[in-house]
Design a protein around this motif. Structure first.
Motif, short mmCIF file in Angstrom:
data_model
loop_
_atom_site.label_atom_id
_atom_site.label_comp_id
_atom_site.label_asym_id
_atom_site.label_seq_id
_atom_site.Cartn_x
_atom_site.Cartn_y
_atom_site.Cartn_z
N VAL B 91 -3.12 10.05 0.87
CA VAL B 91 -3.08 8.65 0.43
C VAL B 91 -1.77 8.39 -0.30
CG1 VAL B 91 -5.55 8.22 0.30
CG2 VAL B 91 -4.38 9.28 -1.63
N LEU B 92 -1.37 7.13 -0.31
CA LEU B 92 -0.09 6.75 -0.88
C LEU B 92 -0.29 6.07 -2.22
CD1 LEU B 92 1.18 5.41 2.50
CD2 LEU B 92 2.12 7.37 1.33
N LEU B 95 0.74 2.27 -2.96
CA LEU B 95 0.03 1.17 -2.31
C LEU B 95 -1.35 1.00 -2.94
CD1 LEU B 95 0.86 1.76 1.48
CD2 LEU B 95 2.14 0.51 -0.24
N GLU B 99 -4.64 -1.46 0.87
CA GLU B 99 -3.49 -1.21 1.74
C GLU B 99 -3.57 0.18 2.34
OE1 GLU B 99 0.16 -3.87 -0.10
OE2 GLU B 99 -0.48 -2.09 -1.16
N LEU B 103 -3.88 0.94 6.28
CA LEU B 103 -2.50 1.26 6.63
C LEU B 103 -2.36 1.41 8.15
CD1 LEU B 103 0.22 1.77 5.26
CD2 LEU B 103 -0.28 4.20 5.34
N GLY B 104 -1.44 0.63 8.73
CA GLY B 104 -1.24 0.69 10.18
C GLY B 104 -2.22 -0.16 10.96
N GLU B 106 -3.50 -3.38 9.47
CA GLU B 106 -3.74 -4.47 8.53
C GLU B 106 -4.26 -5.70 9.26
OE1 GLU B 106 -0.86 -2.87 8.92
OE2 GLU B 106 -0.28 -1.96 7.01
N ARG B 108 -4.31 -9.45 10.20
CA ARG B 108 -3.18 -10.38 10.20
C ARG B 108 -3.66 -11.82 10.28
NH1 ARG B 108 1.55 -8.15 12.76
NH2 ARG B 108 1.33 -5.91 12.91
N THR B 109 -2.83 -12.70 9.77
CA THR B 109 -3.09 -14.13 9.97
C THR B 109 -2.53 -14.51 11.34
OG1 THR B 109 -0.98 -14.77 9.04
CG2 THR B 109 -2.80 -14.56 7.50
N LEU B 113 1.33 -12.47 9.67
CA LEU B 113 1.49 -11.94 8.33
C LEU B 113 0.22 -11.19 7.92
CD1 LEU B 113 3.02 -15.13 6.74
CD2 LEU B 113 4.23 -13.09 7.48
N ILE B 114 0.37 -10.30 6.94
CA ILE B 114 -0.81 -9.60 6.45
C ILE B 114 -1.74 -10.62 5.78
CG2 ILE B 114 -1.68 -7.91 4.80
CD1 ILE B 114 0.85 -6.37 5.16
N ASP B 115 -2.99 -10.61 6.18
CA ASP B 115 -3.97 -11.50 5.57
C ASP B 115 -4.52 -10.81 4.32
OD1 ASP B 115 -6.01 -13.16 4.87
OD2 ASP B 115 -6.72 -13.46 6.93
N ARG B 116 -3.88 -11.11 3.18
CA ARG B 116 -4.23 -10.42 1.94
C ARG B 116 -5.70 -10.60 1.57
NH1 ARG B 116 -1.14 -6.61 -0.61
NH2 ARG B 116 0.55 -6.55 0.86
N ASN B 137 -7.79 -3.88 -4.95
CA ASN B 137 -6.38 -4.18 -5.19
C ASN B 137 -5.72 -3.25 -6.19
OD1 ASN B 137 -6.04 -6.30 -3.38
ND2 ASN B 137 -7.06 -7.71 -4.77
N LYS B 155 -10.84 5.44 4.60
CA LYS B 155 -9.81 5.30 5.62
C LYS B 155 -10.32 5.83 6.96
CE LYS B 155 -5.00 6.71 5.87
NZ LYS B 155 -3.98 7.51 5.19
#
Lengths: 315, 505
Positions: B91-92, B95, B99, B103-104, B106, B108-109, B113-116, B137, B155
């Motif tokens: 794990v990172l 992030l 995230e 990861l890889g 995500e 999207r909208t 873009l990433i849909d947070r 978060n 994950k």
């Protein structure tokens, strides 16, 4: 933690830099009547535009765990090429812009490809590129030469109220890159690779392709900075970029981005650029020799990094 | 019956002439949790690396849902649905939890873009589903080890893994965290996931695994449903072999020599019980225990490389345990666990490696006399039997066994009174092992005190005159003479922690 704080990756170091900005500003006001005038404030901004753009490029590269030392040669080379091609009409200017931007992206992508696919350390790759390009710039012209259309030169000196156009461009670029880091998969990959490249690869991320894109973006931003600088000088200086390689790193580090990558962001860099420009300006007003300015800048770098080292030990 | 999710068919792997796995038959079905048992070096990690495509087999094949899987990269096996939770997590820290999980992949909208919002929402749903209460978060670097492991599992779940391989997952967990992990593992199994559970802890295996496969010396010695096994039968399948003449005879009276090292109330980390013991001249004292039981930490504290409190005396002189240099000067030397990380200078020559910490060089920053390294290195060949064409060769050109001999020889140049050896034969072939054992016994016979840390039970049993078994940072039991058997050590090392807490030897 509010969304904004997370989005900007705000850290305690930002408050420290803000406080320093306030102190320097206060010293400026008390030391000269001419400091807080619209003319001087615009002047300070003009001073920081080029550095702000290359520091933004450096922030992206350092966040990914890399480093880009190609700016010295790259800026000089692109400035000379731009001034040689820009001519005196809008048509020639647009062609020159397209060529310079393509060169910036291409050379950046070359840096990224050598680093990612052959595995040469980016320090070496970009230092090599910089040396080659510095030579190329001087082969094209020994003396500052070429020109840009007068209206473009005027544009780089124009301003909206107290905001120079160059500064507006900087703000737009910072917002754009900040948004990219926050909301795009590309941005997430930059942090992931900078944090732990092996883990990023094991998670299925295209590490090598992303690196090429990172350095290409760095080259693109450099091209923008080169065109701005050429506009300001009105001529292509084959030594325009000298010193920008190391100077671009200072605001990134002072702004709290880890040299090892994975942590930090554009807000810190922006604040640090403001701090450094204000400091130089105020020291000028106080008639302090520029050599002392170097000493001050050096002290700030070491203080900034020590601040982090100290915090790391406590946690 | 449906084909197993994941299977090994006649899987073999050789590294050069060294055959690590021979004709392994192994399968994981949906809804089963297969324990992979075996001593260190038995071939478990090699098998996992083959199953995930990190290594390619010398013979045989890996099958995924009945079809041959030609994976050449762990990313391919991950995409197919094989997830591994390693002991070192991937794990990172920089992030957020969400995230990392996505990861890889995500969300999207429409603009790409990433849909947070969706990212946080989906991650929250996944975490809820696993019964994990973590704010999606939060940055991963702020999490505990156990929570990082949970993020890894989430994950795997996000990747819709069909098979989840857990490598010693409880080695780093507390009791409560272990209970929580077990609930999640059982839940995943009931949902139809196939699991591979690698662990030394037999209690855990009998609690949560449905099947057991035992590997010894690269061969499957036994496999079947858990009901068919007892603790003893698993241990027998893991260790049953002859010690042969790998080991020289032990000391006749190991406690006859005087106490070289005396340790009183050594506390390595706050909250751990104090440890008191001594090492006598002429004896080889073993420190056994599972990975993470605190053996290395104890040794590093003695050597001044980790902070600790307590009284340590060497030959009657108090040791301040401030730094390794002081310990080396006083006559206490240590062979560290990983010769590549903190033992050898891999880019330097054999001669320089050998001379690096010998008296009057390196440690005390004096100039190197001309010819010093070469003269020193000649000692290597004559006295220590290191096989090397030329001492100017880089040390990386030597075999693991010869590298280890260079390290041991280097330590001996300082004429230690006490020698601490952490995993002295790791990554060393059998022939070199026997030579190292012989050397260590010879040193003990000459009156040196030796403290050996090893994860290889056979080494502890065959070599040591006296053994302390460690568990959860404490010396749980002392074994001497005939009591030193692999079964006795495993029983103590892998026992449920709460019942034996604080038992001093």
């Amino acid at each position: 933690m509010s969304t904004l704080v997370r989005a900007t990756r705000a850290q305690p170091v930002h408050l420290v830099v803000l406080a320093l900005i306030a102190i320097v500003f206060f010293v400026g006001i008390t030391s000269s009547d001419r400091f807080a005038t619209p003319l001087n404030i615009a002047n300070v901004q003009d001073q920081m535009v080029a550095l702000a753009i290359v520091a933004l490029a450096q922030t992206i590269v350092i966040l990914s765990g890399g480093i880009d030392l190609s700016f010295a040669g790259l800026l000089s080379f692109l400035a000379v090429v731009f001034a040689a091609l820009a001519g005196d009409t809008a048509g020639t200017l647009l062609i020159a812009m397209a060529i310079v931007i393509a060169l910036g992206i291409g050379i950046g992508a070359f840096n990224g490809a050598i680093t990612a696919y052959i595995g040469v350390h980016p320090l070496i790759t970009t230092l090599g590129t910089s040396t080659i390009l510095a030579g190329c710039a001087l082969l094209i012209t020994r003396q500052p030469s070429g020109s840009v259309p007068l209206f473009f030169e005027d544009f780089t000196y124009g301003r909206l109220g107290i905001l120079p156009y160059g500064m507006i461009a900087v703000i737009v670029l910072y917002l754009f890159v900040g948004f990219m880091l926050w909301r795009t998969t590309f941005g997430t990959r930059i942090y992931a690779i900078g944090d732990n490249e092996a883990a990023a690869a094991m998670s299925g991320l295209p590490v090598q392709r992303t690196k090429v894109a990172i350095y290409a973006l760095s080259g693109l931003l450099c091209a923008v900075a080169a065109m701005y600088m050429t506009g300001r000088f009105g001529v292509g200086d084959p030594r325009a970029g000298v010193g920008f390689d190391l100077r671009s790193i200072t605001p990134v580090i002072v702004g709290g981005t880890l040299l090892a990558g994975g942590k930090g962001g554009v807000l810190g860099t922006a604040l640090a650029v403001i701090l450094l420009a204000l400091l130089a300006n105020v020291l000028n007003f106080m008639n302090v020799s520029s050599f002392y300015q170097w000493i001050a800048e050096g002290l700030i770098i070491i203080a900034a990094v020590s601040f982090f080292a100290g915090r790391k030990g406590k946690s | 019956m449906a084909p197993p999710f994941l299977a090994a068919r006649g899987l073999s792997k050789s590294f050069g002439p060294n055959e690590v796995l021979k004709g392994i038959e192994f399968e994981v079905h949906a809804g089963r949790n297969v324990a992979l048992c075996g001593e260190n070096g038995a071939g478990k990690s090699t098998l996992i690396k083959l199953l995930t495509g990190l290594y390619s087999p010398t013979a045989g094949q890996v099958e995924f849902e009945g079809e041959k899987a030609g994976w050449s990269d762990p990313r391919q096996s991950l995409a197919a649905g094989i997830a591994v939770v390693h002991q070192e997590f991937s794990v990172l820290g920089a992030l957020s939890i969400a995230e990392n999980i996505y990861l890889g992949a995500e969300p999207r909208t429409r603009l790409g873009l990433i849909d947070r919002k969706a990212l946080a929402r989906n991650a929250q749903a996944l975490l809820d589903d696993l019964g994990i209460t973590l704010p999606p978060n939060d940055l991963v670097e702020t999490l505990s080890v156990a929570d990082k492991q949970m993020v890894e599992i989430a994950k795997a779940l996000r990747a819709e893994a069909k098979v989840l391989i857990l490598d010693e997952p409880t080695a780093v967990l507390s009791q409560n965290e272990t209970r929580h992990l077990f609930r999640i593992i059982n839940d995943l199994r009931e949902r139809g996931m196939g699991l591979v559970y690698v662990s030394h802890r037999l209690d855990e295996i009998f609690e949560i695994c449905t099947d057991i496969t035992v590997i010894k010396d690269g061969v499957v010695t036994s496999k079947g449903p858990t009901e068919e096994y007892t603790h003893d039968s698993v241990i027998a399948a893991m260790v049953g072999r002859e010690l042969g003449d790998l080991f020289p005879p032990k000391a006749s009276d190991p406690l006859a020599g005087e106490q070289v090292l005396q340790v009183r109330d050594l506390v390595v980390a706050p909250g751990l019980p104090p440890a008191s013991f001594s090492v006598h001249a002429g004896e080889i004292l073993g420190l056994a225990g599972l990975v993470g039981s605190g053996r290395t930490e104890l040794a590093l504290a003695l050597f001044g490389a980790a902070p600790a409190t307590g009284d340590v005396t060497l030959d009657g002189e108090p040791m301040p345990f401030r730094d390794p240099v002081g310990c080396i000067d006083a006559g206490m030397l240590m062979l560290t666990e990983s010769r590549k990380d903190d033992g050898l200078f891999m880019n330097s020559s054999v001669a320089r490696n050998f001379a690096a910490t010998t008296p009057g060089y390196g440690v005390h920053h004096s100039a190197i006399p001309p010819g010093h390294e070469e003269r020193r290195a000649a000692v290597l060949k004559e006295r220590r039997g290191v096989v090397v064409d030329h001492v100017g060769l880089p040390i990386s050109a030597l075999s693991g066994g010869n590298q280890q001999k260079v390290l041991v020889a280097r330590l001996l140049e300082n004429r230690p009174k006490l020698l601490i050896l952490d995993e002295p034969t790791r990554g060393v072939d059998v022939g070199a092992k026997a030579e190292i054992y012989k050397t260590l016994r010879m040193l003990a016979d000459e009156g040196m005190a030796l403290l050996v840390i090893s994860s290889e039970l056979i080494e502890i049993v065959g070599l040591c005159d006296r053994v302390f078994v460690m568990r959860d940072g404490a010396l749980a039991k002392e074994l001497t003479g005939e009591e030193i058997t692999e079964e006795a050590i495993i029983t103590v090392a892998a026992a449920e922690t709460s019942t034996h807490h604080g038992v001093a030897a």
